[in-house]
Design a protein around this motif. Structure first.
Motif, short mmCIF file in Angstrom:
data_model
loop_
_atom_site.label_atom_id
_atom_site.label_comp_id
_atom_site.label_asym_id
_atom_site.label_seq_id
_atom_site.Cartn_x
_atom_site.Cartn_y
_atom_site.Cartn_z
N GLU A 265 0.85 -1.18 0.00
CA GLU A 265 0.00 0.00 0.00
C GLU A 265 0.89 1.24 0.00
OE1 GLU A 265 -3.28 0.00 -0.18
OE2 GLU A 265 -3.35 -2.20 -0.23
N ALA A 266 0.32 2.36 -0.43
CA ALA A 266 1.09 3.60 -0.49
C ALA A 266 1.65 3.97 0.88
CB ALA A 266 0.22 4.73 -1.05
N ALA A 267 0.82 3.85 1.92
CA ALA A 267 1.29 4.21 3.26
C ALA A 267 2.44 3.33 3.70
CB ALA A 267 0.14 4.12 4.26
N ASP A 268 2.36 2.02 3.37
CA ASP A 268 3.44 1.10 3.74
C ASP A 268 4.74 1.47 3.02
OD1 ASP A 268 1.81 -0.33 5.42
OD2 ASP A 268 1.20 -1.77 3.88
N ALA A 269 4.63 1.82 1.74
CA ALA A 269 5.82 2.23 0.99
C ALA A 269 6.44 3.47 1.62
CB ALA A 269 5.47 2.50 -0.47
N GLY A 270 5.59 4.41 2.04
CA GLY A 270 6.09 5.61 2.70
C GLY A 270 6.82 5.30 3.99
N TYR A 271 6.25 4.43 4.81
CA TYR A 271 6.90 4.05 6.06
C TYR A 271 8.25 3.38 5.80
CZ TYR A 271 2.64 5.01 8.76
OH TYR A 271 1.58 5.61 9.36
N ARG A 272 8.30 2.52 4.79
CA ARG A 272 9.52 1.76 4.53
C ARG A 272 10.67 2.65 4.07
NH1 ARG A 272 7.79 -3.61 1.24
NH2 ARG A 272 10.06 -3.69 0.93
N VAL A 273 10.37 3.79 3.48
CA VAL A 273 11.45 4.68 3.03
C VAL A 273 11.72 5.81 4.03
CG1 VAL A 273 11.01 4.15 0.61
CG2 VAL A 273 9.94 6.18 1.64
N GLY A 274 11.01 5.79 5.16
CA GLY A 274 11.35 6.75 6.21
C GLY A 274 10.31 7.78 6.55
N TYR A 275 9.16 7.79 5.88
CA TYR A 275 8.11 8.75 6.20
C TYR A 275 7.26 8.24 7.36
CZ TYR A 275 8.99 11.61 2.07
OH TYR A 275 9.57 12.44 1.15
N GLU A 276 6.97 9.12 8.31
CA GLU A 276 6.11 8.76 9.43
C GLU A 276 4.67 9.17 9.19
OE1 GLU A 276 7.75 10.39 12.97
OE2 GLU A 276 9.58 9.17 12.90
N SER A 277 4.48 10.13 8.30
CA SER A 277 3.14 10.65 8.01
C SER A 277 2.71 10.26 6.60
CB SER A 277 3.12 12.17 8.13
OG SER A 277 1.95 12.72 7.56
N PRO A 278 1.65 9.44 6.44
CA PRO A 278 1.17 9.08 5.10
C PRO A 278 0.77 10.30 4.28
CG PRO A 278 0.23 7.62 6.75
CD PRO A 278 0.92 8.72 7.49
N SER A 279 0.18 11.30 4.94
CA SER A 279 -0.25 12.48 4.19
C SER A 279 0.95 13.27 3.66
CB SER A 279 -1.12 13.38 5.07
OG SER A 279 -0.42 13.81 6.21
N GLN A 280 2.00 13.38 4.48
CA GLN A 280 3.20 14.07 4.01
C GLN A 280 3.84 13.30 2.86
OE1 GLN A 280 6.46 14.25 6.77
NE2 GLN A 280 7.64 15.71 5.53
N PHE A 281 3.89 11.97 2.99
CA PHE A 281 4.44 11.15 1.91
C PHE A 281 3.66 11.35 0.61
CE2 PHE A 281 3.89 7.03 -0.36
CZ PHE A 281 5.14 6.99 -0.97
N SER A 282 2.32 11.29 0.69
CA SER A 282 1.51 11.45 -0.51
C SER A 282 1.69 12.83 -1.13
CB SER A 282 0.03 11.23 -0.17
OG SER A 282 -0.77 11.30 -1.32
N ARG A 283 1.80 13.85 -0.27
CA ARG A 283 1.98 15.21 -0.75
C ARG A 283 3.30 15.37 -1.49
NH1 ARG A 283 0.36 17.10 3.95
NH2 ARG A 283 2.49 17.43 4.68
N GLU A 284 4.38 14.89 -0.87
CA GLU A 284 5.69 15.06 -1.48
C GLU A 284 5.85 14.17 -2.71
OE1 GLU A 284 8.78 14.71 1.44
OE2 GLU A 284 8.17 16.57 2.44
#
Length: 312
Positions: A265-284
Motif C-alpha cells: 500500500e502507499a502508506a506502507d511504501a512511505g513508512y519503509r522509506v522513512g516517512y512517518e506521516s502518510p499524508s506528508q508522503f503522498s503530498r511530497e
C-alpha cells in the motif's frame, strides 16, 4: 578533438557499436550482459521524462539522443559525446530521439571510486590549476581511443570464455581514457582522499545507504569531517540540491520502485522509506512525480511498463 580525427572516424566506430549492441539488445528495455557492470538499453520511441538515479558510470549513446536534467541544468548527449556520473545522482532522464527504424541504443558501464583512485595514482600528473568541487555529472566529446576501447569490451560478448581475463583490462583502459578526457581532472577529485569532492562523495554514499533514517546535518558533517556550512555548500555544488532534497529524492524514487514491483500500500511504501506521516508522503510524492502514489503507479503500468521488455 585531435585535428587528425575526422567525423567519419567516430561514425565508423559508433556504427559498429550500434550493430553489436542492437544484436545483444533486440527488444526495448534494459539488457544485462555477461560482462560485469556492462548493460545495454534500447528504445524504439522517445520517452516522457522519467525520474531515476544515475550510479557512478559511463554512458555512451550510439544511436539517438538523451537528456538528463539535474536541477535547472540539462545535459544532452548523443553519439558525438559521452556522459559520466561520478556519484549517485537523482536526475530526470528523457530519450529525445528514437524511432522503430532507428532505435535509441546506449551502453552503461559502472565503475567504482577505488578503480578511479588506483588509476589516478598510477597516472598522476601535475595540474596547472587543480579544479575545485564541481558537478558530479559531465558531458564530454567522444574520441576514437575511447570508442575503440569500448568496442573491444563489447566484442568480448562474442567470446565469453575471454571475459574473465580480458574484460577487466578493457574496463581499466576505458576508465583510463575517460580520465584523460576533458573532465578527467574533475572526475579524479572524487577519488582523492581528503578532497572536498571526495568528502561529498562519502556523504552521498552515506545518504544513499541510510536514506530511510532521519537526517541530522551536524552528524553527517561530523562523520565526513566537514563543518555543516561547508557540507551544505559543497554538496550543492556536486548535486545541485541540498542534502535534505537529495534524501527526499532518493526516498521517493525507492517508494515508487516498491509500489511498482511489490504488493504494498502507499502508506506502507512511505513508512519503509522513512516517512512517518502518510499524508506528508503522498503530498511530497505528488509534488515530485506529478500524481498521487496510486494514480502515478497506474499511469506507469498503463503507459510505460508495457513498452519495456521483461529484462528491464
Amino acid at each position: 578533438m585531435n585535428p587528425t580525427v575526422t567525423p567519419a572516424d567516430l561514425a565508423a566506430l559508433t556504427q559498429e557499436l550500434a550493430a553489436r549492441i542492437g544484436r545483444h539488445a533486440p527488444c526495448d528495455g534494459l539488457h544485462e550482459t555477461a560482462v560485469p557492470d556492462l548493460r545495454f538499453r534500447r528504445s524504439s520511441r522517445a520517452s516522457e521524462p522519467m525520474h531515476t538515479v544515475y550510479a557512478p558510470s559511463l554512458c555512451i549513446i550510439v544511436q539517438g539522443a538523451k537528456s538528463a536534467s539535474l536541477g535547472e541544468e540539462i545535459y544532452r548527449y548523443d553519439p558525438a559525446s559521452y556522459l559520466v556520473t561520478s556519484v549517485h545522482l537523482p536526475v530526470l532522464a528523457k530519450v529525445m530521439e528514437a524511432t522503430p527504424q532507428v532505435p535509441y541504443l546506449s551502453l552503461q558501464l559502472n565503475f567504482s571510486p577505488d578503480a578511479i583512485l588506483d588509476l589516478a595514482q598510477e597516472t598522476a600528473r601535475p595540474e596547472s590549476s587543480p579544479p575545485g568541487t564541481g558537478r558530479g555529472i559531465s558531458v564530454t566529446p567522444s574520441t576514437p581511443p575511447l570508442l575503440e576501447a569500448v568496442l573491444r569490451l563489447v566484442k568480448l560478448l562474442d567470446t565469453p570464455e575471454d571475459i574473465p581475463v580480458l574484460a577487466p583490462l578493457a574496463h581499466r583502459e576505458i576508465l583510463y581514457r575517460v580520465l584523460q578526457g576533458g573532465q578527467g581532472a574533475l572526475i579524479r577529485q572524487f577519488a582523492v582522499a581528503g578532497s572536498q569532492a571526495n568528502l561529498i562523495s562519502k556523504a552521498i554514499r552515506l545518504l544513499h545507504r541510510d536514506y530511510d533514517k532521519p537526517l541530522h546535518i551536524e552528524e553527517l558533517a561530523r562523520e565526513i569531517r566537514m563543518s555543516p556550512s561547508a557540507l551544505f555548500k559543497h554538496f550543492k555544488k556536486v548535486t545541485a540540491m541540498s542534502p535534505l532534497q537529495y534524501q527526499k529524492a532518493i526516498r521517493l524514487q525507492e517508494a515508487r520502485r516498491l509500489l511498482l514491483t511489490e504488493t504494498v500500500e502507499a502508506a506502507d511504501a512511505g513508512y519503509r522509506v522513512g516517512y512517518e506521516s502518510p499524508s506528508q508522503f503522498s503530498r511530497e510524492y505528488a509534488r515530485m512525480f506529478g500524481r498521487p502514489p496510486i494514480s502515478d503507479v497506474r499511469h506507469l503500468r498503463e503507459t510505460v511498463l508495457p513498452t519495456l521488455s521483461p529484462t528491464s
